[in-house]
Structure formats: C-alpha cells, structure tokens
Write a protein that holds these residues in place. Structure first.
Motif, PDB file in Angstrom:
ATOM      1  N   ARG A 100       0.803  -1.241  -0.155  1.00  0.00           N
ATOM      2  CA  ARG A 100      -0.133  -0.103  -0.044  1.00  0.00           C
ATOM      3  C   ARG A 100       0.962   1.179  -0.134  1.00  0.00           C
ATOM      4  NH1 ARG A 100      -4.541   1.286  -0.959  1.00  0.00           N
ATOM      5  NH2 ARG A 100      -5.196   2.266   0.915  1.00  0.00           N
ATOM      6  N   ARG A 101       1.869   1.235   0.682  1.00  0.00           N
ATOM      7  CA  ARG A 101       2.702   2.577   1.032  1.00  0.00           C
ATOM      8  C   ARG A 101       3.572   2.718   0.163  1.00  0.00           C
ATOM      9  NH1 ARG A 101       3.108   4.195   7.423  1.00  0.00           N
ATOM     10  NH2 ARG A 101       0.982   3.703   6.986  1.00  0.00           N
ATOM     11  N   TYR A 102       4.298   1.790  -0.326  1.00  0.00           N
ATOM     12  CA  TYR A 102       5.493   1.947  -1.306  1.00  0.00           C
ATOM     13  C   TYR A 102       5.295   1.708  -2.573  1.00  0.00           C
ATOM     14  CZ  TYR A 102       8.029   1.324   3.395  1.00  0.00           C
ATOM     15  OH  TYR A 102       8.278   1.260   4.821  1.00  0.00           O
ATOM     16  N   LEU A 103       4.502   0.524  -2.968  1.00  0.00           N
ATOM     17  CA  LEU A 103       4.163   0.426  -4.260  1.00  0.00           C
ATOM     18  C   LEU A 103       2.846   0.927  -4.545  1.00  0.00           C
ATOM     19  CD1 LEU A 103       5.236  -3.423  -4.480  1.00  0.00           C
ATOM     20  CD2 LEU A 103       6.663  -1.317  -5.089  1.00  0.00           C
ATOM     21  N   ARG A 104       2.171   1.643  -3.751  1.00  0.00           N
ATOM     22  CA  ARG A 104       0.932   2.294  -4.031  1.00  0.00           C
ATOM     23  C   ARG A 104      -0.156   1.579  -4.767  1.00  0.00           C
ATOM     24  NH1 ARG A 104       2.032   7.053  -1.918  1.00  0.00           N
ATOM     25  NH2 ARG A 104       4.124   7.714  -1.938  1.00  0.00           N
ATOM     26  N   LEU A 105      -0.190   0.241  -4.221  1.00  0.00           N
ATOM     27  CA  LEU A 105      -1.280  -0.497  -4.834  1.00  0.00           C
ATOM     28  C   LEU A 105      -2.613  -0.465  -4.191  1.00  0.00           C
ATOM     29  CD1 LEU A 105       0.489  -3.917  -5.207  1.00  0.00           C
ATOM     30  CD2 LEU A 105       0.291  -2.256  -7.161  1.00  0.00           C
ATOM     31  N   GLY A 106      -3.667  -0.669  -4.715  1.00  0.00           N
ATOM     32  CA  GLY A 106      -5.125  -0.588  -3.982  1.00  0.00           C
ATOM     33  C   GLY A 106      -5.309  -1.531  -2.720  1.00  0.00           C
ATOM     34  N   LEU A 107      -6.266  -1.193  -2.005  1.00  0.00           N
ATOM     35  CA  LEU A 107      -6.389  -2.248  -0.903  1.00  0.00           C
ATOM     36  C   LEU A 107      -6.675  -3.740  -1.306  1.00  0.00           C
ATOM     37  CD1 LEU A 107      -6.509  -2.740   2.294  1.00  0.00           C
ATOM     38  CD2 LEU A 107      -9.157  -1.987   2.063  1.00  0.00           C
ATOM     39  N   VAL A 108      -7.576  -4.032  -2.069  1.00  0.00           N
ATOM     40  CA  VAL A 108      -7.930  -5.132  -2.384  1.00  0.00           C
ATOM     41  C   VAL A 108      -6.793  -5.957  -3.228  1.00  0.00           C
ATOM     42  CG1 VAL A 108      -9.544  -6.667  -4.174  1.00  0.00           C
ATOM     43  CG2 VAL A 108     -10.399  -4.454  -2.906  1.00  0.00           C
ATOM     44  N   VAL A 109      -6.172  -5.214  -4.123  1.00  0.00           N
ATOM     45  CA  VAL A 109      -4.951  -6.059  -4.758  1.00  0.00           C
ATOM     46  C   VAL A 109      -3.812  -6.105  -3.748  1.00  0.00           C
ATOM     47  CG1 VAL A 109      -3.240  -5.436  -6.551  1.00  0.00           C
ATOM     48  CG2 VAL A 109      -5.372  -4.795  -6.869  1.00  0.00           C
ATOM     49  N   SER A 110      -3.630  -5.227  -2.886  1.00  0.00           N
ATOM     50  CA  SER A 110      -2.569  -5.344  -1.699  1.00  0.00           C
ATOM     51  C   SER A 110      -3.015  -6.570  -1.057  1.00  0.00           C
ATOM     52  CB  SER A 110      -2.497  -4.138  -0.887  1.00  0.00           C
ATOM     53  OG  SER A 110      -2.170  -3.221  -1.496  1.00  0.00           O
ATOM     54  N   LEU A 116      -1.231 -14.168  -1.744  1.00  0.00           N
ATOM     55  CA  LEU A 116      -0.260 -14.976  -2.485  1.00  0.00           C
ATOM     56  C   LEU A 116       1.083 -15.141  -2.001  1.00  0.00           C
ATOM     57  CD1 LEU A 116      -1.186 -13.609  -5.907  1.00  0.00           C
ATOM     58  CD2 LEU A 116      -1.716 -15.951  -5.126  1.00  0.00           C
ATOM     59  N   PHE A 117       1.666 -14.193  -1.335  1.00  0.00           N
ATOM     60  CA  PHE A 117       2.854 -14.119  -0.514  1.00  0.00           C
ATOM     61  C   PHE A 117       2.893 -15.226   0.489  1.00  0.00           C
ATOM     62  CE2 PHE A 117       5.435 -12.492   2.829  1.00  0.00           C
ATOM     63  CZ  PHE A 117       6.971 -13.077   2.518  1.00  0.00           C
ATOM     64  N   ALA A 118       1.736 -15.208   1.455  1.00  0.00           N
ATOM     65  CA  ALA A 118       1.534 -16.030   2.258  1.00  0.00           C
ATOM     66  C   ALA A 118       1.399 -17.395   2.107  1.00  0.00           C
ATOM     67  CB  ALA A 118       0.378 -15.496   3.179  1.00  0.00           C
ATOM     68  N   ALA A 119       0.774 -17.668   0.819  1.00  0.00           N
ATOM     69  CA  ALA A 119       0.712 -19.199   0.111  1.00  0.00           C
ATOM     70  C   ALA A 119       2.082 -19.687  -0.131  1.00  0.00           C
ATOM     71  CB  ALA A 119      -0.147 -19.150  -0.790  1.00  0.00           C
ATOM     72  N   PHE A 120       2.854 -18.534  -0.803  1.00  0.00           N
ATOM     73  CA  PHE A 120       4.181 -19.060  -1.141  1.00  0.00           C
ATOM     74  C   PHE A 120       5.254 -19.478  -0.161  1.00  0.00           C
ATOM     75  CE2 PHE A 120       8.510 -17.437  -1.910  1.00  0.00           C
ATOM     76  CZ  PHE A 120       9.020 -18.385  -2.987  1.00  0.00           C
ATOM     77  N   ASN A 121       5.106 -18.461   1.075  1.00  0.00           N
ATOM     78  CA  ASN A 121       5.675 -18.789   2.026  1.00  0.00           C
ATOM     79  C   ASN A 121       5.347 -20.287   2.761  1.00  0.00           C
ATOM     80  OD1 ASN A 121       7.531 -18.012   4.100  1.00  0.00           O
ATOM     81  ND2 ASN A 121       6.026 -16.690   5.392  1.00  0.00           N
ATOM     82  N   MET A 122       4.258 -20.361   2.871  1.00  0.00           N
ATOM     83  CA  MET A 122       3.702 -21.628   3.610  1.00  0.00           C
ATOM     84  C   MET A 122       4.183 -23.006   2.637  1.00  0.00           C
ATOM     85  SD  MET A 122       0.251 -20.638   5.602  1.00  0.00           S
ATOM     86  CE  MET A 122      -0.450 -19.774   4.437  1.00  0.00           C
TER      87      MET A 122
END
Length: 230
Positions: A100-110, A116-122
C-alpha cells in the motif's frame, strides 16, 4: 494445558539443560527487539502519532521480543508458538503495508498479493526440501521467502523511483541475510563456540525491524515523506 505443550525443545548450542536461564545470551538479547520498538515509538510520536499501521508494527515488534524471550527460557512447544507467531504477524503486516505505502497498490490488490505471498511462504519448505533434501539450515528455511520479499519489493521501489523505501528495504535485506547465516550456523559451531551464534540472529533482526519501521514511519501513506530526525 496438555502435557504435549510442555514438551521440551533443545534447538540451540547454548542450551545444555532444561533450566529457565539455560540460554542467557539467547534470552537477554531479545531486549534488542524491545529497544527497536521503543526507538520506533519515539519516531512515531515525533511524526505526529497518527500513523496507526506503523503503531501496529511497533506493538508487534514488542510482542516479538516477549515471545522470543519466553521460548528461550521455557523452551517448550507452547513457547515456540509464542516465538514464531508474532514474527509471522510482523512479516505479513509489513508486506501488506509495503504494498500500500511503497508500491501504492489498491487495498484489494494489496490484500490479494499478500495472500499469495503467504501461500508461497507456507509452501516454500516443501519446495526447498524437494530441491535440497536434507538441507535444513538449522530450521532457517522458512525465513528465506521473507528475504526474497525484501529484495523484490526493495528492487521494485528503486525501479519505481521510491528511493527512500527501496534503500531501506535493501539495507534490511542485507542485515537479514547476515542474520540468517548466523541462525543457520548455530548448531555447526557448538564444539568451538559453546554459546553458539543464535543470539546474533536476535541482534541483527532487531536492527532489521528498526530499519523497516523507520521506513514505514518516514514514508507514510501521505504523498510526501515525513521528516523524522534520527
């Protein structure tokens, strides 16, 4: 509490017995996380004390220090959860804030990208051990995706002309990579260094969290970064 939750865990060089203070360096260096949280709290107040996502990160960092202290003193299954869960909360919280803060993506996309990152991490452990069977890195494998995330998001920030956050994330990535080295080598140096190297993981990770929290405070969601001395 079920007896299984009280099962002792002996994962580090420094612990030679079941006592509460059997890991003095590993226990006391968790004070570095509390110091990082206090440092960020001072910055947060100087920046206006209205950045609630940053305050959340500060609170989680404080809990990280407490949870890790509990694990390195009680050293059992319930305290292991007290150790790892706050770390996971910080990682996913910061990833969402960075979207949200650095890449300035919308809330839903963020939120979707964070999921997706959490799924990759797990699923990363399974992928790692498929490619590198038996290479456990002393339990550090699960933290490699966080290092990748710092590098990736930091690189995207630099490419997108977000120089401040980009430099901070790259600095954090370097310190985190070094901390992973010390965490991974702990069991390998027991014979020559009885205290081990895990305590350096704590100290360096506290630096990592301090750098990340400062970046979040300075580069708030407002269009211009906040000037914070120190």
């Amino acid at each position: 509490m079920p007896e299984s939750w009280l099962t002792s865990i002996d994962s580090y060089c420094e612990r030679l017995g079941p006592g509460f203070w059997a890991e003095p360096l590993n226990a006391l260096t968790n004070g570095a996380f509390l110091a990082a949280a206090l440092y960020a709290l001072v910055l947060w107040r100087r920046a206006g004390a209205r950045d609630w996502p940053a305050l959340w990160l500060i609170a989680v960092t404080f809990v990280v220090g407490i949870g890790s202290f509990l694990f390195h003193t009680f050293a059992n299954r319930w305290s292991l959860l007290a150790d790892v869960l706050p770390i996971a909360v910080f990682i996913y919280s910061y990833f969402l804030i960075a979207m949200r803060r650095y890449l300035r993506l919308g809330l839903v996309v963020s939120v979707l990208v964070t999921m997706l990152f959490a799924a990759f991490n797990m699923s990363f452990d399974r992928l790692w051990f498929t490619v590198f069977p038996g290479v456990t890195l002393n339990g550090s494998v699960g933290y490699i995706p966080a290092a990748f995330a710092l590098l990736t998001v930091g690189g995207l920030c630099l490419l997108g002309n977000e120089r401040g956050p980009g430099r901070a994330l790259m600095m954090a990535a370097g310190a985190f990579a070094l901390s992973l080295v010390f965490r991974s080598m702990d069991s390998a140096v027991c014979s020559s260094l009885p205290a081990g190297t895990h305590f350096l993981w704590h100290v360096l990770n506290a630096v990592v969290l301090a750098v990340l929290m400062r970046a979040a405070i300075v580069h708030s969601s407002r269009k211009r970064p906040v000037h914070v001395p120190g």
